[in-house]
Design a protein around this motif. Sequence first.
Motif, PDB file in Angstrom:
ATOM      1  N   ASN A 107       0.452  -1.197  -0.101  1.00 42.59           N
ATOM      2  CA  ASN A 107       0.033  -0.039   0.068  1.00 42.59           C
ATOM      3  C   ASN A 107       0.707   1.273   0.252  1.00 42.59           C
ATOM      4  OD1 ASN A 107      -2.630   0.733  -0.020  1.00 42.59           O
ATOM      5  ND2 ASN A 107      -2.702   1.602   1.793  1.00 42.59           N
ATOM      6  N   LEU A 130       4.910  -0.597 -14.241  1.00 45.99           N
ATOM      7  CA  LEU A 130       3.193  -0.910 -13.949  1.00 45.99           C
ATOM      8  C   LEU A 130       3.069  -2.401 -13.510  1.00 45.99           C
ATOM      9  CD1 LEU A 130       1.364   1.258 -15.865  1.00 45.99           C
ATOM     10  CD2 LEU A 130       1.879   1.934 -13.805  1.00 45.99           C
ATOM     11  N   PRO A 131       2.915  -3.478 -13.909  1.00 49.07           N
ATOM     12  CA  PRO A 131       3.055  -4.649 -13.003  1.00 49.07           C
ATOM     13  C   PRO A 131       3.689  -5.094 -12.292  1.00 49.07           C
ATOM     14  CG  PRO A 131       4.044  -4.429 -15.921  1.00 49.07           C
ATOM     15  CD  PRO A 131       3.658  -3.746 -15.114  1.00 49.07           C
ATOM     16  N   HIS A 134       2.171  -2.814  -9.205  1.00 50.59           N
ATOM     17  CA  HIS A 134       1.104  -3.932  -8.820  1.00 50.59           C
ATOM     18  C   HIS A 134       1.224  -5.410  -8.210  1.00 50.59           C
ATOM     19  CE1 HIS A 134      -2.926  -4.882  -8.932  1.00 50.59           C
ATOM     20  NE2 HIS A 134      -2.983  -6.044  -9.813  1.00 50.59           N
ATOM     21  N   THR A 135       2.226  -5.586  -8.550  1.00 47.49           N
ATOM     22  CA  THR A 135       2.373  -7.058  -8.211  1.00 47.49           C
ATOM     23  C   THR A 135       2.974  -6.959  -6.303  1.00 47.49           C
ATOM     24  OG1 THR A 135       2.429  -8.771 -10.282  1.00 47.49           O
ATOM     25  CG2 THR A 135       3.515  -9.430  -8.139  1.00 47.49           C
ATOM     26  N   GLY A 137       2.142  -4.638  -4.438  1.00 44.95           N
ATOM     27  CA  GLY A 137       1.042  -4.444  -3.550  1.00 44.95           C
ATOM     28  C   GLY A 137       1.307  -2.572  -3.098  1.00 44.95           C
ATOM     29  N   THR A 138       1.824  -2.088  -3.915  1.00 50.65           N
ATOM     30  CA  THR A 138       1.436  -0.114  -3.912  1.00 50.65           C
ATOM     31  C   THR A 138       0.082   0.222  -4.275  1.00 50.65           C
ATOM     32  OG1 THR A 138       2.639   0.024  -6.322  1.00 50.65           O
ATOM     33  CG2 THR A 138       4.572  -0.455  -4.117  1.00 50.65           C
ATOM     34  N   ARG A 139       0.566   1.397  -4.333  1.00 45.90           N
ATOM     35  CA  ARG A 139      -0.496   2.351  -5.086  1.00 45.90           C
ATOM     36  C   ARG A 139       0.418   3.671  -5.459  1.00 45.90           C
ATOM     37  NH1 ARG A 139      -3.639   5.803  -2.106  1.00 45.90           N
ATOM     38  NH2 ARG A 139      -2.006   6.330  -0.516  1.00 45.90           N
ATOM     39  N   MET A 140      -0.152   2.718  -6.912  1.00 46.20           N
ATOM     40  CA  MET A 140       0.890   4.134  -8.021  1.00 46.20           C
ATOM     41  C   MET A 140      -0.054   5.250  -8.377  1.00 46.20           C
ATOM     42  SD  MET A 140       3.402   2.124  -9.309  1.00 46.20           S
ATOM     43  CE  MET A 140       3.518   4.325 -10.364  1.00 46.20           C
ATOM     44  N   THR A 142      -1.174   7.687 -10.933  1.00 46.26           N
ATOM     45  CA  THR A 142      -1.474   8.059 -11.516  1.00 46.26           C
ATOM     46  C   THR A 142      -2.319   8.989 -12.577  1.00 46.26           C
ATOM     47  OG1 THR A 142      -3.495   6.922 -11.667  1.00 46.26           O
ATOM     48  CG2 THR A 142      -1.391   5.698 -12.744  1.00 46.26           C
TER      49      THR A 142
END
Length: 183
Positions: A107, A130-131, A134-135, A137-140, A142
């Motif tokens: 997160n 990005l993948p 995402h893997t 579990g971060t909050r990107m 954008t």
Amino acid sequence: MTRIIGISGSLRRGSYNASLLRAAVESVPTDSKIETASIRGVPLYDGDVEAADGIPAAVTQLKDLVAAADALLLVTPEYNHSMPGVLKNAIDWMTRPGADVARVFGNKPVGLIGATPGGLGTAFSQTAWLPVLHTLGTRMYTGRSLYVSNAAKVFDGEGKLVDAAVQQRLKGYLEGFVSFIRG
């Protein structure tokens, strides 16, 4: 005070991305702080080394800095339309052991910016991240993007950001990123 750890994905002395990170440190909103961390000294990932010697001290230090911060800002070069191997290697080490992924990345707000001498900026590199992020579990973030192209014209010989338009875009990006972090 919002505390962000910034990491440049280049080891090159005179790196445009290290210069962009320094400009970000100077441009962050006054109620925030970007502290820089380095991937220099992080060895190539080798499961045999991990099994025999554990996690290298440089990796442990980097993991602890990221885990304790409010957010992570990755300043990524683009090599062959993708992410730089040295930065990906550091992130791979930081996921070891697997039980630490949530502590370090779970997160965690993450921003991506980057600079390149080429004309397309670092859009491919940032997209390639990005993948992975995402893997983990971060909050990107954008809300905005910052792809700095033609970096040799944007920074002077000392690595100082001299392009007023890029400076404004960087400032806007950081304002949005800090708002996102506080969300």
